[in-house]
Design a protein around this motif. Sequence first.
Motif, mmCIF file in Angstrom:
data_model
loop_
_atom_site.group_PDB
_atom_site.id
_atom_site.type_symbol
_atom_site.label_atom_id
_atom_site.label_comp_id
_atom_site.label_asym_id
_atom_site.label_seq_id
_atom_site.Cartn_x
_atom_site.Cartn_y
_atom_site.Cartn_z
ATOM 1 N N TYR A 73 28.534 54.975 -17.763
ATOM 2 C CA TYR A 73 28.888 55.723 -19.403
ATOM 3 C C TYR A 73 28.315 57.416 -19.328
ATOM 4 O O TYR A 73 27.212 57.543 -18.972
ATOM 5 N N ILE A 75 28.056 60.297 -22.291
ATOM 6 C CA ILE A 75 28.155 61.061 -23.359
ATOM 7 C C ILE A 75 28.059 62.943 -22.851
ATOM 8 O O ILE A 75 27.524 63.722 -22.941
ATOM 9 N N ILE A 81 33.584 60.712 -24.130
ATOM 10 C CA ILE A 81 32.394 59.601 -23.889
ATOM 11 C C ILE A 81 33.319 59.007 -21.898
ATOM 12 O O ILE A 81 34.598 59.135 -21.983
ATOM 13 N N ILE A 114 23.504 60.629 -21.115
ATOM 14 C CA ILE A 114 23.495 61.558 -22.351
ATOM 15 C C ILE A 114 23.385 63.329 -21.201
ATOM 16 O O ILE A 114 22.451 63.930 -20.795
ATOM 17 N N GLN A 131 27.331 65.183 -30.627
ATOM 18 C CA GLN A 131 27.007 64.801 -29.545
ATOM 19 C C GLN A 131 25.586 62.977 -30.332
ATOM 20 O O GLN A 131 26.167 62.102 -29.231
ATOM 21 N N ALA A 134 28.401 60.511 -31.115
ATOM 22 C CA ALA A 134 29.409 59.880 -29.970
ATOM 23 C C ALA A 134 27.613 58.578 -29.624
ATOM 24 O O ALA A 134 28.004 57.081 -28.977
ATOM 25 N N VAL A 135 26.831 59.205 -29.453
ATOM 26 C CA VAL A 135 25.752 58.164 -28.542
ATOM 27 C C VAL A 135 25.523 56.752 -29.704
ATOM 28 O O VAL A 135 25.295 54.934 -29.336
ATOM 29 N N LEU A 138 28.412 54.821 -29.200
ATOM 30 C CA LEU A 138 28.347 53.764 -28.159
ATOM 31 C C LEU A 138 27.420 52.476 -28.667
ATOM 32 O O LEU A 138 28.111 51.600 -28.401
#
Length: 267
Positions: A73, A75, A81, A114, A131, A134-135, A138
């Motif tokens: 992934y 981000i 993502i 990231i 961000q 989102a980290v 996920l």
Amino acid sequence: MKPMMRLCGNEGFRLTLNTDTSLAAKWVPSPNFGPRPDGYKPELLVLHYTAMTCGKAAVKWLCNQESRVSSHYLIDSDGSIIQMVREDHRAWHAGISHWAGENDINSCSIGIEIQNEGHSLSILPTYPEIQMQAVVDLCLDIVKRHKIAASRVLGHSDVAFGRKIDPGEEFDWQRLYKAGVGHWVEPYPLEGDAGLDVGDTGNDVGDLQKRLCDYGYGLNITNVYDDKTKAAVMAFQQHWRQLCVNGMADMSTRKTLNDLYCNRYDV
């Protein structure tokens, strides 16, 4: 309706265009992956920063066959993502690395890049709120689905200390812990002592090396504070004692390490 399929990767695996998680907004397949060897499954989660100027450039690099690198992934700074490698496949994100006796970290981990320009700048940039959320989201999704132990949520610097320094001392590990991801203890305050440093020898050095090794860092117990020991201490500080990252094992560092070790858990 069956998901669309396409060939991707040097081994010619067939991949669905569906992402492994609904959190991923895009599926941008990278050709840089392979099978997980028999007996391997995701047991570690490794976080990186891209060290690139923007997410678009990072995706382009991670999906370039000539780069020979990838991650599951990415981000971006806006919190979006992107998935590039299926979780049941082996992404090429960790390189030469080690944790708790395992030398093939790629085979037993999921990697998240990231977007952050990293230490290439004079001051390491902070990670934006959108961000970081989102980290958190996920990581929480991944550790729950794969039942990854808290003590096995790590930075690239942990598994490749001396070679890598990401995601860096500005990354908010405590926030992940409060959300239910990773291992954390409150770091002991600085006490003003210089601590152990390169050239020091004796049982105190050996005890420090043993505790780092027992927690997972790839160190030999030599009773000599060498450059490798200093790199491991710096990696530990970047993750768990971020106020002062200098590679010197002062009392704050050693007490924090001891507390972390004594409070480790595998659930």
